[in-house]
Design an enzyme around this catalytic site. Sequence first.
Site, PDB file in Angstrom:
ATOM      1  N   ASP A 230      50.025  41.067  37.308  1.00 44.66           N
ATOM      2  CA  ASP A 230      49.475  42.293  36.715  1.00 44.66           C
ATOM      3  C   ASP A 230      48.125  42.042  36.052  1.00 44.66           C
ATOM      4  O   ASP A 230      47.210  42.843  36.149  1.00 44.66           O
ATOM      5  CB  ASP A 230      50.455  42.875  35.676  1.00 44.66           C
ATOM      6  CG  ASP A 230      51.648  43.518  36.355  1.00 44.66           C
ATOM      7  OD1 ASP A 230      51.633  43.594  37.594  1.00 44.66           O
ATOM      8  OD2 ASP A 230      52.590  43.927  35.657  1.00 44.66           O
TER       9      ASP A 230
ATOM     10  N   HIS B 126      41.375  39.871  46.491  1.00 40.36           N
ATOM     11  CA  HIS B 126      42.486  39.402  47.324  1.00 40.36           C
ATOM     12  C   HIS B 126      42.144  39.385  48.809  1.00 40.36           C
ATOM     13  O   HIS B 126      42.861  38.778  49.607  1.00 40.36           O
ATOM     14  CB  HIS B 126      43.758  40.233  47.060  1.00 40.36           C
ATOM     15  CG  HIS B 126      43.772  41.572  47.711  1.00 40.36           C
ATOM     16  ND1 HIS B 126      43.476  42.745  47.037  1.00 40.36           N
ATOM     17  CD2 HIS B 126      44.057  41.948  48.988  1.00 40.36           C
ATOM     18  CE1 HIS B 126      43.586  43.768  47.869  1.00 40.36           C
ATOM     19  NE2 HIS B 126      43.938  43.318  49.051  1.00 40.36           N
TER      20      HIS B 126
ATOM     21  N   SER C 286      41.901  48.310  51.555  1.00 41.05           N
ATOM     22  CA  SER C 286      41.702  47.492  50.357  1.00 41.05           C
ATOM     23  C   SER C 286      40.261  46.976  50.296  1.00 41.05           C
ATOM     24  O   SER C 286      39.714  46.544  51.303  1.00 41.05           O
ATOM     25  CB  SER C 286      42.640  46.281  50.368  1.00 41.05           C
ATOM     26  OG  SER C 286      43.964  46.695  50.232  1.00 41.05           O
TER      27      SER C 286
END
Length: 275
Positions: free
Chosen positions: A132, A67, A208
């Site tokens: 998910d 991401h 992240s």
Amino acid sequence: VGAKSLREGLGGSGRFMAMTADSASSGRTSCSTTDFLLNYPFSTSVKLSTGCTGTLVAEKHVLTAAHCIHDGKTYVKGTQKLRVGFLKPKFKDGGRGANSSSSAGPEKMKFQWIRVKRTHVPKGWIKGNANDIGMDYDYALLELKKPHKRKFMKIGVSPPAKQLPGGRIHFSGYDNDRPGNLVYRFCDVKDETYDLLYQQCDAQPGASGSGVYVRMWKRQQQKWERKIIGIFSGHQWVDMNGSPQDFNVAVRITPLKYAQICYWIKGNYLDCREG
């Protein structure tokens, strides 16, 4: 941060880090001196120009979260000119003074940037559209234009949580709330699925893409070796016995993901047997 408090990170006694008073409440420790920042394993953490963290996993490769460069449908803004930043000491006189490296604080560090030549994102992430299922594939590999010349950390297949030394994981990242600081933390794994590890490490945006690592015992060499067994993705609400709980999620390196990442690095599956 004193030497004792970062002993696990530098592999001193093999015991887990005793947090300093400053960091005990937050669970995070800023690595602010060059003594730590330029030492393994902290030196393997790099900053992406898109704002995430990555980890050196080969001579020219950086592991991060998908991401950080791709939203599931298209590449995020800035990926076309993606760069990777290496924190290095900044010397006023341009030379390496006798006391410079030990006395330099975070304000005397600077990022040296290397352009990214190629990016790899798994198909599962692109199809998943960051839901998910997509989160299971939230990993990516970046190939730099030139070798970084630092020690890197090898990847490994994630063992079951109960087999992790001390049940703990470790990672360092460039959290947004501490600009220019590399922040180290460790915590217990609370739950797991085949693809994800759930934990409640204190982490802020910017961390992240950090490589989640553990110390693994190498039977052949009879020694401990740090290996990246996951990638820090972000937070997710999880239904625990009927009540939602907020967890930080790490994407586990499964045997298939290990083979995929290794193939991206080496271009040959024969060289990708987990050792």
